[in-house]
Scaffold this motif. Structure first.
Motif, short mmCIF file in Angstrom:
data_model
loop_
_atom_site.label_atom_id
_atom_site.label_comp_id
_atom_site.label_asym_id
_atom_site.label_seq_id
_atom_site.Cartn_x
_atom_site.Cartn_y
_atom_site.Cartn_z
N MET A 9 0.84 -1.17 0.00
CA MET A 9 0.00 0.00 0.00
C MET A 9 0.88 1.23 0.00
O MET A 9 1.89 1.29 0.69
N LEU A 10 0.51 2.21 -0.76
CA LEU A 10 1.26 3.45 -0.84
C LEU A 10 0.87 4.39 0.28
O LEU A 10 -0.29 4.43 0.70
N SER A 11 1.86 5.15 0.75
CA SER A 11 1.55 6.17 1.75
C SER A 11 0.80 7.32 1.09
O SER A 11 0.72 7.40 -0.14
N GLU A 12 0.28 8.21 1.91
CA GLU A 12 -0.47 9.34 1.37
C GLU A 12 0.43 10.22 0.51
O GLU A 12 0.03 10.70 -0.56
N ARG A 13 1.67 10.41 0.95
CA ARG A 13 2.63 11.22 0.19
C ARG A 13 2.94 10.58 -1.16
O ARG A 13 2.98 11.26 -2.19
N GLU A 14 3.15 9.25 -1.18
CA GLU A 14 3.43 8.56 -2.43
C GLU A 14 2.23 8.60 -3.38
O GLU A 14 2.39 8.78 -4.59
N THR A 15 1.04 8.43 -2.83
CA THR A 15 -0.18 8.50 -3.64
C THR A 15 -0.34 9.89 -4.25
O THR A 15 -0.65 10.02 -5.44
N ARG A 16 -0.09 10.92 -3.44
CA ARG A 16 -0.18 12.29 -3.95
C ARG A 16 0.84 12.52 -5.06
O ARG A 16 0.52 13.09 -6.11
N GLU B 176 0.87 11.58 -12.81
CA GLU B 176 -0.19 11.27 -13.76
C GLU B 176 -0.73 12.55 -14.40
O GLU B 176 -0.95 12.61 -15.62
N LEU B 177 -0.94 13.58 -13.60
CA LEU B 177 -1.43 14.85 -14.13
C LEU B 177 -0.43 15.46 -15.11
O LEU B 177 -0.81 15.97 -16.17
N GLN B 178 0.85 15.38 -14.80
CA GLN B 178 1.88 15.89 -15.71
C GLN B 178 1.86 15.14 -17.03
O GLN B 178 2.01 15.73 -18.09
N PHE B 179 1.68 13.81 -16.98
CA PHE B 179 1.57 13.04 -18.22
C PHE B 179 0.35 13.49 -19.02
O PHE B 179 0.41 13.64 -20.24
N ARG B 180 -0.76 13.69 -18.35
CA ARG B 180 -1.98 14.10 -19.05
C ARG B 180 -1.80 15.46 -19.72
O ARG B 180 -2.30 15.69 -20.82
N LEU B 181 -1.09 16.37 -19.07
CA LEU B 181 -0.89 17.71 -19.62
C LEU B 181 0.19 17.73 -20.70
O LEU B 181 0.03 18.40 -21.72
N ASN B 182 1.29 17.02 -20.48
CA ASN B 182 2.45 17.12 -21.37
C ASN B 182 2.46 16.12 -22.51
O ASN B 182 3.08 16.38 -23.54
N ASP B 183 1.82 14.99 -22.33
CA ASP B 183 1.87 13.96 -23.38
C ASP B 183 0.51 13.27 -23.51
O ASP B 183 0.34 12.11 -23.13
N PRO B 184 -0.49 13.96 -24.05
CA PRO B 184 -1.83 13.37 -24.17
C PRO B 184 -1.85 12.16 -25.09
O PRO B 184 -2.69 11.28 -24.94
N ARG C 100 -8.49 -3.95 -7.93
CA ARG C 100 -7.58 -3.25 -7.03
C ARG C 100 -6.70 -2.25 -7.76
O ARG C 100 -6.16 -1.35 -7.16
N ALA C 101 -6.52 -2.41 -9.07
CA ALA C 101 -5.63 -1.53 -9.82
C ALA C 101 -6.35 -0.23 -10.16
O ALA C 101 -7.56 -0.18 -10.27
N GLY C 102 -5.58 0.81 -10.35
CA GLY C 102 -6.17 2.08 -10.70
C GLY C 102 -5.12 3.02 -11.24
O GLY C 102 -3.94 2.78 -11.14
N GLY C 103 -5.56 4.11 -11.84
CA GLY C 103 -4.62 5.11 -12.32
C GLY C 103 -4.25 4.92 -13.77
O GLY C 103 -4.76 4.07 -14.48
N LEU C 104 -3.30 5.74 -14.21
CA LEU C 104 -2.89 5.78 -15.61
C LEU C 104 -2.25 4.48 -16.06
O LEU C 104 -2.50 4.00 -17.15
N LEU C 105 -1.42 3.87 -15.22
CA LEU C 105 -0.67 2.68 -15.61
C LEU C 105 -1.38 1.40 -15.19
O LEU C 105 -0.77 0.34 -15.16
N ALA C 106 -2.64 1.45 -14.88
CA ALA C 106 -3.36 0.29 -14.37
C ALA C 106 -3.44 -0.84 -15.37
O ALA C 106 -3.53 -2.00 -15.00
N GLY C 107 -3.41 -0.54 -16.66
CA GLY C 107 -3.49 -1.59 -17.67
C GLY C 107 -2.30 -2.52 -17.67
O GLY C 107 -2.36 -3.63 -18.18
N LEU C 108 -1.20 -2.09 -17.06
CA LEU C 108 0.00 -2.93 -17.01
C LEU C 108 0.19 -3.58 -15.66
O LEU C 108 1.20 -4.22 -15.43
N ALA C 109 -0.72 -3.45 -14.75
CA ALA C 109 -0.55 -3.91 -13.39
C ALA C 109 -0.92 -5.38 -13.22
O ALA C 109 -1.49 -5.77 -12.23
N GLY C 110 -0.57 -6.21 -14.17
CA GLY C 110 -0.82 -7.62 -14.04
C GLY C 110 -2.23 -8.03 -14.37
O GLY C 110 -2.66 -9.13 -14.02
#
Length: 111
Positions: free
Chosen positions: A1-8, A14-22, A40-50
């Motif tokens: 599990m990621l800490s709150e700081r790591e999640t943030r 993810e936001l930088q990827f969305r803005l800089n490389d759509p 359980r997976a989520g986020g931009l890279l979730a498709g590669l999470a096994g």
């Protein structure tokens, strides 16, 4: 599990990827549609999470029994220094793994 700081920080990346490389984000979105993610997976890279990964455990008892038998044949061939027995054990292991890869059993909870 990621800490709150790591999640943030992950969300910031993810936001930088969305803005800089759509274009990259669209590619991952297409990948996400092709390979659905686990709950359980989520986020931009979730498709590669096994997601969509297969397990030999779900193939049933036959491949497991074949694999156990092949390991016994390999061990006996190695102890007896019998090359044909080692080759037979290797072929039997390959058959066991091929059987496990081709057997499709429905997952519990899916219809």
């Amino acid at each position: 599990m990621l800490s709150e700081r790591e999640t943030r920080r992950l969300h910031e990346i993810e936001l930088q990827f969305r803005l800089n490389d759509p274009r990259l984000v669209r590619r991952f979105a297409v990948l996400h549609q092709v390979v659905p993610t686990s709950p359980r997976a989520g986020g931009l890279l979730a498709g590669l999470a096994g997601a969509g990964s297969r397990s030999v455990h779900g193939a049933g008892p036959l491949p497991s029994a074949l694999l156990a038998l092949s390991l016994l044949v390999l061990l006996a061939g190695a102890i007896a220094v019998n090359v044909p027995a080692v080759i037979a054990g290797t072929v039997l292991a390959a058959v066991a793994l091929a059987t496990a890869a081709t057997v499709s059993r429905p997952r519990p909870g899916t219809a």
